[in-house]
Design an enzyme around this catalytic site. Structure first.
Site, short mmCIF file in Angstrom:
data_model
loop_
_atom_site.label_atom_id
_atom_site.label_comp_id
_atom_site.label_asym_id
_atom_site.label_seq_id
_atom_site.Cartn_x
_atom_site.Cartn_y
_atom_site.Cartn_z
N ALA A 10 0.81 -1.21 0.00
CA ALA A 10 0.00 0.00 0.00
C ALA A 10 0.85 1.27 0.00
CB ALA A 10 -0.93 -0.01 1.21
N CYS A 42 -4.81 -7.64 4.55
CA CYS A 42 -5.81 -7.67 5.63
C CYS A 42 -7.02 -8.53 5.26
CB CYS A 42 -6.27 -6.26 5.97
SG CYS A 42 -4.95 -5.19 6.57
N ARG A 132 1.32 -13.43 5.58
CA ARG A 132 1.78 -12.10 5.19
C ARG A 132 1.38 -11.75 3.76
NH1 ARG A 132 2.64 -7.35 7.53
NH2 ARG A 132 4.17 -6.08 6.44
N GLU A 179 -1.25 -17.86 23.12
CA GLU A 179 -0.76 -16.48 23.26
C GLU A 179 0.05 -16.36 24.54
OE1 GLU A 179 0.45 -12.99 23.29
OE2 GLU A 179 -0.84 -13.32 21.54
N ASN A 275 17.57 12.43 -0.76
CA ASN A 275 16.83 11.93 -1.92
C ASN A 275 16.36 10.48 -1.75
OD1 ASN A 275 19.38 10.75 -2.19
ND2 ASN A 275 19.27 10.73 -4.44
N THR A 300 -3.76 1.85 6.72
CA THR A 300 -4.15 3.26 6.68
C THR A 300 -2.94 4.18 6.87
OG1 THR A 300 -4.71 3.00 9.02
CG2 THR A 300 -6.53 2.96 7.43
#
Length: 446
Positions: A10, A42, A132, A179, A275, A300
């Protein structure tokens, strides 16, 4: 002038498109290791669960589209292996092993992040997957079908881990989530809000083990079981949703300054080399509330950074603002969102806070289909809103967005309590739960 962008996620593609939007003459070349571009990582769990029918559906553009519609050249299945920032050159190797070089006037590092796989025994067995890329997703579905998998273990209870767990459950597998933190979604929920998510998942038939790491994966050639603590659980496959690490190797080779977590950039998204710009998961950002450096591995954020870098390269002044790391997820029928500071983080940093809570419905009580929503709001001791967490059946995202604006504008509890919210029976209560949470905090502030 030539701009070379390394990475087709993105951040990289937004940078390319933004440059082209403001300048029709600059030569733009995007180089990526991947075969497919312009897709949403996602969305992978929602293809796994079957809500989205095919991985082809989440690919939005092809390299040919970018060339035809925007005059952007995209070189796929090619790795950039070195950056010579003194001479403005990069070295590349394509899928056939052919080596070639390329000059640039501006270079954009959109190298993203790599999945972090803990160094545990058995991690290289057949049947162990990361999540991924679109290729990872395809490989997971193929393995389920070919090996007729019945039992899956998901390691990691972040958003991707829980979304994948639910997706695999929808595929008919028995799912265990492991977890090492004492709660699910530790990045953006407090323990009390996370407990509601955990109860929902357990009600859906997903088993969850907290506060214990995965010790090892057991098997001869492929996954047969996992060891968690002193217990062994049968498994046909293991999904490693154990987070990501910024991919900063090329930045180091270029001589860019590396910060506390990732590539250091200024508000224009420039690195220490004027640059060379960097965008997306490979850079570190500033936390809006604490002013500390942090990571923001969200699509986002990547898009916003790409727009800022693209504008600046095209000669239009733009800057990237500090982040709140607003996040939202949908797992089954449950929506979960958070923005800003959690109470846990505030206590860890010894920031005095006041908490406001509210429960409500997403529609008028008499209107069919209303769902419960629970809100936890974090305020400073002076009443300024610092954070918000929401768990509910629907309409979580827009409330989190509203609270992100409120935090960014340093709105206080009294202002939120008296804010004007819209109302119609099919979409809201006449007493907005956000206002009710602020009212609850006001009682403690006065």
């Amino acid at each position: 002038m030539r701009v070379v962008i390394i990475g087709s996620g993105a951040a990289g593609l937004t940078t390319a498109s933004t440059i082209r939007k403001y300048n029709k003459d600059i030569e733009i070349v995007v180089i990526t290791k991947e075969r497919e571009i312009a897709y949403s990582p996602c969305a992978i769990p929602y293809v796994i669960e079957g809500t989205i029918k095919s991985f082809d559906d989440i690919v939005m553009h092809t390299p040919a589209d970018y060339k035809k519609e925007r005059n952007i050249d995209i070189i796929t299945e090619t790795a950039v292996v070195d950056v010579d920032s003194k001479n403005n050159k990069i070295k590349c190797i394509d899928k056939n092993g052919n080596e070639f070089g390329m000059d640039y006037d501006y270079l954009v590092l959109a190298t993203g992040a790599e999945p972090f796989i803990p160094p545990i025994e058995g991690k290289d067995l057949k049947g162990v997957f990361k999540v991924r890329s679109i290729e990872d997703g395809r490989n997971i579905l193929k393995y389920i079908e070919e090996e007729k998998c019945n039992k899956a273990v998901v390691v990691g209870a972040g958003a991707i881990g829980l979304e994948m767990a639910y997706g695999l459950k929808c595929r008919g597998l028995d799912v265990l989530v492991v977890e090492m933190a004492p709660q699910v979604l530790p990045r953006f929920l407090d323990p009390d809000m996370a407990e509601r998510v955990q109860k929902y998942l357990e009600k859906e038939g997903i088993k969850i083990i907290l506060s214990k790491p995965l010790e090892k994966i057991i098997g001869e050639e492929k996954v047969e079981a996992v060891c968690v603590g002193d217990q062994v659980y049968e498994a046909d496959m293991v999904i490693m949703a154990t987070g990501v690490r910024p991919n900063i190797e090329l930045a180091k080779k270029a001589g860019c300054k590396i910060g506390k977590f990732a590539i250091e950039v200024n508000e224009k998204m420039q690195t220490s080399i004027p640059n060379i710009y960097a965008v997306g998961d490979c850079v570190e950002v500033v936390d809006f509330i604490t002013g500390e450096k942090t990571l923001s591995p969200f699509g986002t954020t990547a898009v916003r950074q790409g727009k800022v870098a693209g504008k600046n390269i095209a000669g239009i002044d733009a800057k990237f603002y500090p982040v709140l790391n607003s996040a939202v997820s949908k797992i089954g029928e449950l929506e979960i969102g958070g923005t800003g500071l959690t109470a846990f983080s505030a206590n860890l940093k010894r920031i005095p806070i006041v908490i406001g809570r509210a429960k409500g419905l997403t529609r008028a009580r008499y209107y069919p289909g209303g769902k419960e929503i629970e809100i936890k709001m974090i305020f400073s001791e002076n009443g300024t809103v610092f954070g918000c967490q929401i768990v509910g059946g629907e309409r979580v995202a827009e409330r989190i967005d509203a609270m992100s604006i409120a935090i960014f504008k340093k709105v206080n509890a009294e202002e939120i309590a008296n804010m004007e919210f819209c109302y119609a029976p099919p979409v809201s209560m006449v007493n907005e739960p956000l206002s009710l949470a602020a009212e609850d905090a006001l009682k403690k502030l006065h």
